[in-house]
Design a protein around this motif. Structure first.
Motif, PDB file in Angstrom:
ATOM      1  N   PHE A 124       0.747  -1.239  -0.047  1.00  0.00           N
ATOM      2  CA  PHE A 124      -0.047   0.039   0.021  1.00  0.00           C
ATOM      3  C   PHE A 124       1.028   1.365  -0.068  1.00  0.00           C
ATOM      4  O   PHE A 124       1.984   1.341   0.613  1.00  0.00           O
ATOM      5  N   TRP A 125       0.361   2.348  -0.501  1.00  0.00           N
ATOM      6  CA  TRP A 125       0.865   3.753  -0.318  1.00  0.00           C
ATOM      7  C   TRP A 125       1.043   3.948   1.058  1.00  0.00           C
ATOM      8  O   TRP A 125       0.067   3.869   1.886  1.00  0.00           O
ATOM      9  N   PHE A 126       2.102   4.606   1.393  1.00  0.00           N
ATOM     10  CA  PHE A 126       2.627   4.879   2.858  1.00  0.00           C
ATOM     11  C   PHE A 126       2.220   3.622   3.801  1.00  0.00           C
ATOM     12  O   PHE A 126       1.949   3.718   4.979  1.00  0.00           O
ATOM     13  N   GLN A 127       2.265   2.456   3.411  1.00  0.00           N
ATOM     14  CA  GLN A 127       2.265   1.181   4.083  1.00  0.00           C
ATOM     15  C   GLN A 127       0.872   1.012   4.815  1.00  0.00           C
ATOM     16  O   GLN A 127       0.684   0.209   5.600  1.00  0.00           O
ATOM     17  N   SER A 128      -0.124   1.740   4.299  1.00  0.00           N
ATOM     18  CA  SER A 128      -1.267   1.973   4.981  1.00  0.00           C
ATOM     19  C   SER A 128      -2.675   1.492   4.015  1.00  0.00           C
ATOM     20  O   SER A 128      -2.668   2.415   3.098  1.00  0.00           O
TER      21      SER A 128
END
Ligand SMILES: [Zn+2]
Ligand SMILES: [Zn+2]
Length: 335
Positions: A124-128
């Motif tokens: 995911f984008w920004f791991q979130s």
């Protein structure tokens, strides 16, 4: 509510409902009228009724006058985008806030015991998952939903397509409203099946499937190609003689209705004794196993006809496993 009266929880903490997912009883032979009549209220209430109410609110309070819509301009297009985005922020936000942030229901009726916020991931984008899904929804998919909306409204306003009036053909239009969710089902099944084909999956649809444990913001987290094709279901009303309110209803079944498959909970508790069925399990299984349940609830049982139906039971699981095994053998034979 005691969710173990309605299902079972495994060692990991994942809950699954008892019984099988029943498709619409319209396809049983011989047809049984009492069963169909018993099914009908749940078909209309609450979800489709809600989509109709929002379509009417849009038509009477949001959509500009016909003269304005004859010419496409940034003014009314951006206005529609702002309203769509605000409406989704509120509507999806209610589910997100109550069930995922406040966790008002904890994991009762929750298919996957984990909450996406607790599981950071590099896909995911920004791991979130939340932030990724949110940004994709508001800056990719909702703009494309608006593009579809602007195009069909402009076509109606200019008389490029037939505009059937409610005074002239009320029964026809009411029937069209009733079958619109079936149009959605067929449209969604085929575009969805298409983008599950290897190369298209990797290019387009893998974005949506990054969320193996979907939550409300996952609903519209899509690659732009999918975001457009998904909402393009409303263009059927440029081909079938229709009315802009029915086209808006069709669009809202897609845009607002996407949340149903991604709620993550089987029932949404309203009071200690009452709960609303989410209808989320069919599509939850799709996110879990990928190659089952390409359509929705089985309103039109396309998955059954194409052999990809998973009804949530052990037999459903066995059928899927047998199919995967066969596929493996075919691929090994080719190699
Ligand atoms: Zn999905
Ligand atoms: Zn898929």
């Amino acid at each position: 509510m005691d969710d173990l009266k309605y299902g079972v929880r495994d060692k990991r903490g994942d809950w699954k409902p008892n019984g099988r997912i029943e498709g619409a009883p319209l396809w049983n032979w011989p047809p049984r009228l009492p069963k169909i009549l018993a099914w009908l209220p749940g078909y209309i209430w609450p979800w489709n009724a809600f989509h109709m109410v929002t379509a009417l609110l849009y038509w009477f309070y949001i959509v500009p006058g016909v003269e304005t819509m004859k010419t496409i301009s940034w003014g009314w297009a951006l206005w529609l985008y702002a309203v769509n985005a605000a409406a989704i922020l509120v509507f999806y936000g209610i589910f997100e806030l109550r069930y995922y942030i406040k966790r008002a229901q904890a994991t009762r009726f929750k298919y996957n015991h984990k909450f996406p916020a607790d599981a950071p991931s590099d896909v995911f984008w920004f791991q979130s998952q939340n932030l990724d899904n949110f940004l994709r929804s508001f800056f990719i998919t909702i703009p494309l939903w608006t593009v579809v909306e602007v195009i069909f409204l402009w076509c109606f306003a200019n008389g490029y397509v037939p505009w059937v009036g409610w005074q002239d053909h009320p029964v026809y239009l009411a029937a069209l409203v009733l079958i619109a969710p079936a149009i959605h089902e067929v449209h969604f099944f085929f575009i969805h099946r298409l983008i599950h084909w290897g190369p298209l999956y990797r290019w387009i649809h893998s974005v949506h499937h990054n969320s193996i444990n979907p939550s409300p913001w996952s609903s519209l987290s899509m690659h732009p190609v999918e975001g457009f094709l998904y909402h393009a279901v409303a263009f059927w009303h440029l081909i079938i003689p229709s009315n802009p309110i029915v086209a808006l209803f069709q669009l809202h079944v897609a845009g607002f209705g996407a949340v149903n498959g991604h709620l993550g909970f089987d029932k949404l508790e309203v009071t200690e004794e009452t709960a609303v069925n989410s209808h989320a399990y069919t599509h939850y299984l799709h996110h879990k196993y990928f190659e089952v349940n390409y359509g929705g609830d089985g309103l039109i049982p396309l998955d059954r006809w194409f052999g990809t139906w998973h009804d949530g039971t052990r037999e459903g699981e066995a059928m899927m496993d047998a199919r995967f095994q066969k596929k493996k053998e075919r691929m090994n034979a080719r190699a």
